[in-house]
Scaffold this active site. Structure first.
Site, PDB file in Angstrom:
ATOM      1  N   GLU A   1       0.808  -1.222   0.000  1.00  0.00           N
ATOM      2  CA  GLU A   1       0.000   0.000   0.000  1.00  0.00           C
ATOM      3  C   GLU A   1       0.840   1.271   0.000  1.00  0.00           C
ATOM      4  O   GLU A   1       0.574   2.216  -0.744  1.00  0.00           O
ATOM      5  CB  GLU A   1      -0.960   0.015   1.195  1.00  0.00           C
TER       6      GLU A   1
ATOM      7  N   HIS B   1     -11.830  -4.678   8.972  1.00  0.00           N
ATOM      8  CA  HIS B   1     -12.362  -4.345   7.646  1.00  0.00           C
ATOM      9  C   HIS B   1     -13.578  -3.439   7.714  1.00  0.00           C
ATOM     10  O   HIS B   1     -14.338  -3.358   6.755  1.00  0.00           O
ATOM     11  CB  HIS B   1     -12.766  -5.614   6.894  1.00  0.00           C
TER      12      HIS B   1
END
Ligand SMILES: Cc1ncc(C[n+]2csc(CCOP(=O)(O)OP(=O)(O)O)c2C)c(N)n1
Lengths: 335, 322
Positions: B57, B126
């Site tokens: 990322e 999440h």
């Protein structure tokens, strides 16, 4: 991956040798002046000097063209000077004046120069590698023949960003030249105390990237290695890594009491510093006289005086401009 | 059409109309996009423009920044807002700072999209809503499209910006349906909007909570309480004028925010209402936020942790009696 012996480099024409020497001296004297101005309180904040490492910026820059991009760290005075940014705006940036190369907003650690594709002056260790990957991606997609040269210290190889960037650059065969300036210490932490495996060029090999270690004290060796590497990159060979073995003669920053290494170690490295050793070799080749040296020194001194005057003359950015350039004009930057 | 399809329409239009635009992120290519927003794109646009990235990322967001510096118009997809934490260095230290730090020499026309929010029982790693954190950072624009036209139009508008724009798509919204005009294009990304007009209460919210607020307002209307529902749409730069105009009319405010209450974006709005509209208020500003827990997995606990219609209705009722 083998060390490139200094003798490999052939004797350059006198004018070129003089130019390389002049560039290294120019960086050295600029930084000595910066240290002096720091002590005088004209320059504040962090000041990281490049003294001892000049051969890398000067050598590597010989391999780069105007259309190439450069990403550097917070120890970037030498890179900006070698890239050709005039000394006045750089000195003014150290002062924090509006006529600085970044309008004084960045200071010592954040030199920027759009006209020379000089993208910082970035102070997060390892962060510049990802930016370099992206710049190279842009060049690749736009089919521009540019190379992005990314300078970083050996401390950065411990960061995840190093490994992520090696992987992505190799995976996408991007035109990046990674140049590790291995001066053995990350602040006070010696490489051997922070890395399980200290051969940086070998780390590149793990990603399928050609890596080469070179004597970073030898401007000609750096130049030759950088030219080999950039040619490979330009020919579409994907990224390359150059590990330049060097040493900084000064403290990490002006705040560093240098408790982690001995004076004798520093003195020993100084005996084969990049400038003194190149001068010695030029004398051996009979292409350097005392007059040459004093002419260089005099010209550099005049240039520095003018740069200091330029910085002194510079204005402080008006307070009304505090929030300028957070967003492009017409966007409300208040919120 | 669904919200997901609206995002896809936006992406396709962007890729077709500007050769500098490319999409990169985890699984955007072969897999078709983790939320199927880029399904079919790899075949349509090829691997140069639809780039699957490794699980890196920080570096692929950084590469987006570099590519933007290099003259491209990257759209970077971060799978889920939780993973954007691995890219915070590049976002905070580079995307948001370089224009300022370079004295205006370098801009970063980068668009980062990510899924945010809870409600799908995918537990604490999440499900979080961190867009309020991003809105803390000067130098970036933060968008929270709640509707189908915004899902497409905000992306197109973001691509016209010379500075980095972050778009938070509530994962719960992807399958929702709505109308989209064939001609629908870029939308205004400077202003909040009143999604429902009322006189008794200002319900101020954004993203996935907009629909909960509207449902609450419908319920309240049956009791004779008419609420303004403001969809902030843009968390930075924040459109305070719309909020203050509404509060000046209704004299009461409830803020709904799926982030945690402590240090939330709702706290910021509350403070600004007090700063700019204190004398308009007939009662304390109320907040409906997520419970102070990492979002749990079991449905009953997850439901209990999140703002819902009932809690919004209750908060409104505590301020206005019908
Ligand atoms: C991510 C990050 N961690 C820590 C620091 C603080 N820091 C600044 S310079 C430095 C040492 C870096 O050493 P190296 O990469 O070898 O470069 P050198 O200073 O030797 O040129 C550290 C730890 C930082 N700037 N960024």
């Amino acid at each position: 991956m083998k060390e490139q012996p200094a003798t490999d480099s052939r004797i350059p024409p006198r004018s070129r040798a003089l130019d390389l020497l002049r560039q290294m001296i120019r960086i050295r004297r600029f930084e000595e002046k910066a240290a002096e101005l720091y002590s005088a309180g004209k320059i504040r904040g962090f000041l990281h000097l490049y003294i001892g490492e000049e051969a890398i910026a000067v050598g590597a820059m010989q391999a780069l063209r105007p259309e190439d991009a450069i990403v550097a760290t917070y120890r970037e005075h030498g890179h900006a000077l070698a890239r050709g940014t005039p000394m006045g705006p750089l000195m003014a940036e150290l002062y924090g004046k509006a006529n600085g190369c970044s309008r004084g907003r960045g200071g010592s650690m954040h030199f920027f120069d759009a006209s020379r594709r000089f993208y910082g002056g970035l102070a997060i260790v390892g962060g510049g590698l990802a930016i370099a990957v992206g710049l190279a991606l842009a060049d690749q997609l736009r089919k521009r023949p540019s190379v992005t040269a990314c300078f970083f210290g050996e401390g950065a190889v411990a960061e995840g960003a190093f490994h992520e960037s090696m992987n992505l650059a190799a995976l996408w065969k991007l035109p990046v030249l990674f140049i590790c300036e291995n001066n053995l210490y990350a602040m006070g932490t010696a490489l051997v105390r922070s890395e399980s495996m200290t051969d940086i060029a070998a780390k590149a090999a793990a990603y399928g990237i050609p890596g080469e270690a070179v004597d970073g004290m030898d401007v000609l060796a750096v130049e030759a290695a950088a030219k080999r590497a950039t040619e490979r990159v330009r020919a579409g060979g994907g990224p390359s890594l150059l590990e330049c073995k060097t040493y900084r003669f000064r403290a990490h920053s002006m705040y560093d009491p240098e408790l982690y290494r001995s004076k004798t170690e520093v003195e020993e490295w100084k005996t084969h510093g990049p400038i003194v050793s190149f001068e010695g070799r030029m004398r051996e080749w009979k292409c350097l006289t005392s007059e040459d040296l004093s002419a260089i020194e005099a010209a550099v001194r005049a240039e520095i005086d003018e740069a200091v005057a330029f910085a002194e003359r510079g204005e402080w950015e008006p307070l009304e401009e505090l929030t300028k350039d957070v967003y492009t004009a017409n966007v409300n930057s208040e919120t | 059409m669904t919200y997901r399809e609206a995002v896809r329409e936006g992406l396709r239009e962007a890729l077709r109309s500007d050769p500098r635009v490319f999409l990169m992120g985890e699984d955007v290519g072969k897999y078709g996009g983790p939320y199927a927003c880029s399904k079919g794109f790899l075949d349509e646009f090829g691997p140069d423009r639809i780039r699957d990235t490794p699980l890196s990322e920080n570096t692929f967001v950084g590469a987006g920044i570099g590519a933007a510096l290099g003259g491209l118009r990257p759209i970077v997809e971060v799978m889920t807002v939780n993973f954007s934490l691995l890219a915070l260095d590049q976002i905070v230290n580079n995307a948001a700072t370089i224009r300022h730090m370079s004295g205006g020499q370098f801009g970063i026309p980068l668009v980062v999209r990510m899924a945010t929010g809870a409600g799908r029982q995918v537990a604490a790693q999440h499900s979080h809503s961190l867009e309020g954190w991003f809105a803390h950072i000067p130098g970036i624009t933060v968008l929270t499209p709640a509707t189908i036209p915004d899902a497409k139009g905000m992306l197109l508008a973001a691509l016209q910006q010379p500075d980095p724009v972050f778009i938070f798509e509530h994962a719960y919204l992807y399958p929702t349906e709505g109308e989209l005009d064939e001609q629908a294009g870029a939308v205004d990304i400077r202003h909040a909007i009143v999604r429902r007009a009322g006189t008794d209460m200002s319900i101020i919210t954004f993203g996935g909570s907009v629909w909960k607020a509207l449902a609450a307002a419908d319920q309240l209307a049956t009791d004779g309480i008419e609420a303004d529902v403001i969809d902030l749409r843009v968390l930075r730069p924040l459109d305070m004028a719309t909020i203050l105009a509404s509060v000046s009319k209704t004299h009461r405010a409830v803020i709904v925010d799926e982030g945690w209450r402590t240090g939330s974006f709702a706290a910021e709005i509350s403070a600004r209402i007090v700063e700019g509209g204190f004398y308009e208020l007939d009662g304390p500003v109320q907040r409906v936020c997520s419970a102070e827990v990492p979002i749990p997995y079991p449905k009953h606990l997850e439901d209990a942790a999140l703002p819902n219609v009932d809690r919004i209705v209750q908060a409104v009722r505590s301020l206005v009696s019908p």
